[in-house]
Design a protein around this motif. Structure first.
Motif, short mmCIF file in Angstrom:
data_model
loop_
_atom_site.label_atom_id
_atom_site.label_comp_id
_atom_site.label_asym_id
_atom_site.label_seq_id
_atom_site.Cartn_x
_atom_site.Cartn_y
_atom_site.Cartn_z
N GLU A 100 -3.28 10.30 -15.92
CA GLU A 100 -3.68 10.53 -14.74
C GLU A 100 -2.18 10.40 -13.59
N MET A 144 0.89 4.06 -5.90
CA MET A 144 0.66 2.80 -6.46
C MET A 144 -0.44 2.49 -7.62
N GLU A 183 0.78 -1.27 -0.05
CA GLU A 183 -0.03 0.03 -0.07
C GLU A 183 0.88 1.16 0.06
N HIS A 184 1.82 1.39 0.96
CA HIS A 184 2.80 2.17 0.69
C HIS A 184 4.21 2.03 0.95
N GLN A 193 -5.73 9.51 -0.57
CA GLN A 193 -4.56 10.42 -1.20
C GLN A 193 -4.29 11.69 -0.62
N GLU A 194 -3.19 11.88 -0.57
CA GLU A 194 -2.97 13.43 0.15
C GLU A 194 -2.58 14.50 -1.13
N GLN A 218 -9.00 3.83 -0.49
CA GLN A 218 -7.73 4.66 -0.48
C GLN A 218 -7.94 6.14 -0.04
N LYS A 236 -2.24 0.66 5.60
CA LYS A 236 -1.38 1.74 4.95
C LYS A 236 -2.15 2.63 3.92
N GLU A 237 -3.39 2.03 3.33
CA GLU A 237 -4.11 2.72 2.28
C GLU A 237 -4.53 3.93 2.68
N ARG A 265 0.95 11.73 -5.50
CA ARG A 265 -0.45 11.35 -5.07
C ARG A 265 -0.63 9.97 -5.91
N ASN A 266 -1.32 9.20 -5.40
CA ASN A 266 -1.86 7.82 -5.82
C ASN A 266 -0.70 6.91 -6.64
#
Lengths: 308, 679, 144
Positions: free
Chosen positions: A227, A204, A181-182, B486-487, B484, B364-365, A201-202
């Motif tokens: 994107e 993954m 995930e991160h 997102q930042e 999810q 984590k998501e 951003r985003n």
């Protein structure tokens, strides 16, 4: 840190040798400084592609991947590879066959026709995973191998999907870098070459290519890519680093296609991690075949020179 | 009970056994999957069985009377009931056996329901065959049963409550009100627990501190409650009625007025003035405020602590001594204070060890601890609370701005089968998230509240009405899980979720995200559980003796459960269970004595070779070596023995007799299974 | 009725965990095959190695001992002491020429009804795979 030479059967896959030969060249040449020797896996076929084959006939997928595995078993070596798609096919089939007796028997039944038997004696690694693994290479060794640091450039790391997902089926480097995930290990690998990895951003999100999306619905596929490019450049990325030739193809050729289809201009150089490592170890852009990329790598190379 | 007489060490010369077998239909629970008449006919052919009967409900009064009558009519020496599990109805049928004039321990049960008909519902022949064997095995044991007499032990007129959240406080106050001296042990420097950290309570919206602090204060001053904060259980010995519990009081570094008086410091001890804290040069994050506010190395967690005694964080203290000077003649501060161990004797124990938040950063998501503006619900409670670090002004952590839109992620780690998270419902998150949505709408004009939910479980009294109210106030409800978060570069957040009602994916930009994190038992719960020998369920919550009929009890006699340590529950349910546990815990104390099952070991000293191995195997030091007629032999202190039989399972000479589980009885069961039966 | 061989398997299980777990399987109506018969003891610590050996001498096709998980014993460590003893049983069985897989010790807690069903099914399948006990066969041959 050991100085033993680690030998692996080198599985090339299809896209790297056909489209980006520099990845292969870089993987082999840079390995010399890292005590990683890549021995050609003679007679290897397509991995076979997880989306194309796996979605249509699993038995073919199992049998062909098993055949590639057997070739490595016959060499008494583990497999190293450079493509997330190949990783999904070969790692996952290896994992399934090792843990499912029934499946293994049925695959061996098929392979009997070519006098082959899968034994389950080899492991499968992505080269990036080996670079990160301290017992094989590790960040320090990687850093020490750098002669021309990639300083002054910001790089957006693209992990790709098949390397880390589905998370519950992966045992990536023993769980040490198994977060899907991160994760941050790719950034560390890029930082080790002197570049600056940027968070975006985003991160993954898919490149847009995999799972048959590129083949089935190119507009949708490019929309995803667009994107990603937006998010990466918003974070100031000068280039994209990837671990997968198919993702690379999508970003590299995709920018041209986005321009054609949507009229949006992108000029973000796209490099496989091995290519970046090659540059950092002093290989020339021509040696790395960077001139063969559809999207010019020149802005990235210029910025590097400017930084030095 | 009708039977009379005293426990005889050796049974009287065995008469010819005469066993009665009674087979229960349990309606169709048993009879629907097992051929009861065939089992009865078979039972009648088992050696020593003189009567075999079947009945719809053996546990009913007519069923029990059948046993009573048959004992008299057939001069039975043993009774076998084939029905449910002895864990449910052994006491019932023992009473029936006693009412028939037999010693209640002449009863044996064959489990043909819970481990028979219910698990072989579609195997008529197999289930019937198994029931026949089970009865034969039970009859074999019944032929060898002996008269036994429970030991009556006195019960200490004191109780212990572990954990001083709202559950523990309520239980202690009830016990004290019932005239039982109660020790209340709390690990934190103050009582109050989680409830004291909350701002408002749903659905009434009354202030949590306002309703809790009077109770905290009362618990602190009730003479019947001996309160020990900053204290933990070190060791537990004994059994119901007589637990010896060793408490560790961590060094507080500050004397209470009573402690000061005991040391001869007249008018000394901490008055809670705070002069020490003012001069203390060490600043640390206040854990009680989830590290969102500072505290000193000598501190109180918040303004309403009970007891109002400062505490020194010895890990942070630099021992500069400024506090000692500031404290002056009160002489309350002792920088060399050591932990103190002392042992108390109590009759019964209530565990109320509460919960903690699941470490939601593992998901984590959702980016907790990665993105500044993703916070947990407990952090939200502190940020919206007038006594909190922002004096009740909800701000987002990244820039201190007032959020204009807030996303609430429900089931964050609850009802989650991915392996990271908890499969159960944490049960109060829906309601407090509704309350949070109400609070942001009320406090911040124009602020939008988005609730991402799977189901809204507004199950309690006036809860559903509160749900409607929050809907009417304009909170947006989006049914679907959040994939999810997102930042964005400006630290705003994009919540990516599925809207299952629209069949769409949604991406909503918000200023702040609040994760309704799953809850789990506190880390200490596992330690305390093992100290008291209490079981836990698969999800690690403490296991009640029966989920429906004994929700406060445990499998350890004399130990009861209150509050969330037994499973997620809100404040009303916690208080209700605490009152139930207090009632249950007071029963043995008020009756003054309890009867222990006579399953203790006995040494047949003529067979004992005096090797002494058993004394080392015994976990309770119940066995010791003694000299009888010049021979070294073992002797049992029956009151210490809990009847596990580990000594008897080892004794190489077969010299240890485990009452009610003797070797002849068990061997007879084994032989009956393999050597008896229909051929 | 078929003449299919039905193994005779004894389960000696502790009151607090495995017996409660087995009851839990019942409450949940978790189905499993019926070939195991149960003798209840308060703790697996009570189980004398001789009980297991006697069962095999009587012709048991299999024996299962089941208790609490380590650290969960109602009597602190009875299951641990039992487990040590059960290693001895395995080695004795091997010396006696009885396939040691006929004997098994498992750990099933009070909340693990589903696991109990899995354990029982697995034990029965193992014994069915190994076949009838040689002692039972010999007893039958001699007409005992």
């Amino acid at each position: 840190m050991s100085h033993d030479i680690h030998k692996y059967a080198f599985f090339l896959g299809c896209i790297a040798p056909n489209r980006y030969p520099g990845i292969e060249a870089a993987a082999i040449r840079t390995g010399k400084k890292l005590d990683i020797e890549l021995v050609p896996l003679k007679g290897a076929s397509c991995c076979p592609a997880p989306g194309a084959f796996g979605s249509i006939d699993l038995n073919v997928w199992y049998a062909m991947a098993a055949r590639n595995l057997i070739l490595a078993e016959q060499m008494n070596m583990d497999i190293a590879l450079i493509c997330n798609g190949c990783y999904k096919s070969i790692w996952e089939v290896n994992h399934k066959l090792k843990h499912n007796d029934e499946l293994r028997d049925s695959v061996n039944e098929v392979l009997k026709e070519v006098d082959m038997e899968y034994k389950g004696t080899s492991n499968v690694y992505h080269l990036a995973e080996l670079y990160y693994n301290d017992e094989v290479c590790g960040l320090n060794k990687l850093r020490d191998s750098v002669t021309t640091p990639l300083s002054g450039v910001k790089v957006a790391c693209h992990y790709g999907c098949h390397l880390l997902k589905p998370a519950k089926d992966r045992e990536f480097a023993g769980g040490a870098i198994g977060d899907s995930e991160h994760p941050m290990w790719f950034e560390e690998l890029v930082d080790a070459l002197g570049a600056e990895a940027v968070e975006y951003r985003n991160k993954m999100q898919c490149c847009g290519a995999g799972g048959g999306v590129r083949g089935y619905d190119i507009a949708h596929s490019l929309d995803i890519t667009n994107e990603k490019l937006t998010n990466m450049t918003a974070a100031g990325a000068d280039a994209i680093a990837d671990t997968c030739p198919f993702c690379q193809l999508q970003f590299d050729r995709g920018q041209f296609e986005i321009g054609q289809k949507f009229g949006v201009e992108w000029h973000v150089p796209v490099l496989h991690y091995c290519e970046m490592l090659g540059l950092a170890q002093g290989m020339s852009p021509v040696e790395l075949g960077l001139d063969l990329h559809q999207t010019s790598c020149k802005p990235f190379l210029d910025k590097l020179k400017g930084g030095q | 009970m009708v039977y009379t007489g005293k426990n005889a060490a050796a049974a009287e010369a065995p008469e010819e056994p005469r066993i009665g077998v009674f087979i229960c239909h349990c309606g169709t629970n048993i009879a629907g999957s097992i051929d009861v008449p065939a089992v009865r006919d078979y039972a009648a052919t088992i050696p020593h069985v003189v009567v075999a009967q079947n009945y719809a409900y053996m546990c009913s009064t007519p069923g029990q009377n059948m046993i009573k009558d048959a004992i008299a009519e057939h001069h039975l020496t043993g009774v076998v009931v084939a029905a449910c599990t002895p864990r449910l109805h052994e006491p019932t049928f023992r009473t029936a056996t006693a009412n028939g004039g037999l010693n209640p321990f002449r009863f044996e049960m064959a489990n043909i329901r819970d481990q028979g008909s219910w698990v072989h519902m579609h195997d008529w022949d197999g289930g019937t065959a198994k029931a026949k064997d089970a009865i034969r095995i039970a009859v074999a044991k019944a032929t060898k049963l002996e008269d036994l007499y429970p030991m009556s032990v006195p019960v200490e007129h004191r109780a212990l409550v572990v954990g001083a959240g709202i559950g523990g406080i309520q239980a202690s106050m009830d016990l004290a009100a019932a005239g039982i001296e109660t020790y209340l042990i709390e690990k934190q420097p103050t009582i109050g627990g989680r409830m004291s950290q909350l701002d408002k309570t749903f659905p009434t919206l009354d202030c949590s501190q306002c309703i809790l602090s009077p109770k905290m204060a009362e618990a602190g001053r009730t003479p019947g409650i001996k309160l020990y904060t900053l204290a933990e259980i070190e060791n537990v010995e004994g059994y119901i009625g007589n637990f010896d519990v060793t408490i560790r009081r961590h060094a507080r570094g500050v004397l209470t007025p009573n402690e000061a008086a005991a040391k001869g410091i007249i008018g000394g001890g901490c008055t809670g003035c705070g002069d020490c804290s003012n001069v203390c040069p060490v600043v640390k994050p206040n854990e009680w405020e989830f590290n969102m506010a500072p505290r000193k190395a000598i501190y109180i967690c918040h303004a309403q602590v009970v007891p109002l005694i400062y505490t020194i964080d010895f890990d942070a203290c630099v021992k500069c001594g400024l506090c000692i000077t500031a404290c002056g003649t009160k002489k309350a501060i002792d920088l060399e204070m050591q932990d103190e161990l002392f042992t108390i004797k109590v009759g019964t124990v209530i565990l109320a060890t509460g919960y903690e938040a699941f470490p939601i950063e593992q998901k984590k998501e959702w980016g907790y601890k990665l993105y500044d503006n993703v916070i947990t619900s407990l952090e939200f409670e502190r940020l919206i609370c007038a006594s909190g670090p922002t004096i009740g002004h909800l701000v987002r952590p990244s820039d201190g701005e007032t959020p204009q839109s807030v996303g609430f992620v429900l089931c964050a780690g609850s009802r989650d089968n991915t392996g990271i998270g908890k499969p159960y419902c944490s049960r109060f998150c829906c309601m407090y998230s509704l309350k949070h949505a109400h609070q942001v709408i009320e406090k911040i004009p124009g602020c939008r509240a988005y609730i991402f939910y799977m189901d809204i479980r507004s199950f309690g009294k006036a809860y559903e009405e509160f749900y409607y109210r929050v809907q009417n106030e304009g909170a947006k409800f989006i049914r679907g899980r959040v994939a999810q978060i997102q930042e964005l570069p400006n630290k705003n957040l994009i919540v990516v979720a599925e809207d299952t009602l629209l069949g769409n994916q949604v991406q909503i930009e918000v200023d702040l995200v609040v994760l309704a994190a799953a809850i789990q038992p506190t880390a200490e719960t596992e330690i305390v559980r093992r100290q008291f020998g209490v079981s836990c369920s698969g999800d690690k919550w403490l296991l009640e003796a029966h989920p429906k009929l004994n929700p406060c009890g445990t499998t350890t006699a004399g130990v009861y459960l209150a509050g969330v340590c037994q499973g997620p529950k809100d404040i009303p349910d916690t208080v209700a269970q605490a009152e139930g546990a207090a009632s249950a815990a007071s029963i043995p104390i008020h009756s003054g004595h309890v009867e222990l099952e006579p399953y203790y070991a006995q040494c047949m000293q003529n067979l004992c070779a005096g090797c002494g191995m058993c004394t080392r195997l015994c976990p309770y030091s119940a066995l010791s070596m003694t000299v009888v007629d010049g021979r070294t032999v073992m002797e049992v202190t029956a009151a210490k023995c809990k009847g596990c039989g580990t000594c008897g399972g080892f004794c190489p000479g077969g010299a240890i007799k485990m009452q009610h589980f003797t070797s002849p009885q068990i061997l007879a069961q084994i032989d009956a299974f393999f050597l008896g039966g229909e051929q | 009725m078929t003449d299919e061989w039905k193994p005779k398997i004894l389960g000696i299980i502790c009151n607090w965990c495995s017996y409660a777990g087995a009851d839990g399987a019942g409450s949940a109506r978790t189905q499993y095959p019926p070939d195991v018969r149960i003798v209840r003891v308060m703790c697996t610590g009570r189980i004398d190695t001789l009980f297991v050996l006697k069962a095999f001498a009587d012709g048991a096709d299999g024996v299962l001992v089941s208790g609490c998980h380590f650290g969960d014993c109602h009597y602190l460590a009875g299951n641990f002491k039992a487990a040590k003893r059960m290693f001895l049983v395995k080695s004795i069985l091997n010396n006696m020429g009885i396939e040691h897989r006929r004997f098994r010790m498992t750990f099933v807690s009070a909340s693990e009804g589903a696991k109990w069903a899995t354990v029982i099914t697995d034990v029965i399948n193992t014994i069915k795979e190994i076949g009838p006990s040689p002692i039972a066969e010999e007893r039958k041959r001699r007409g005992l």
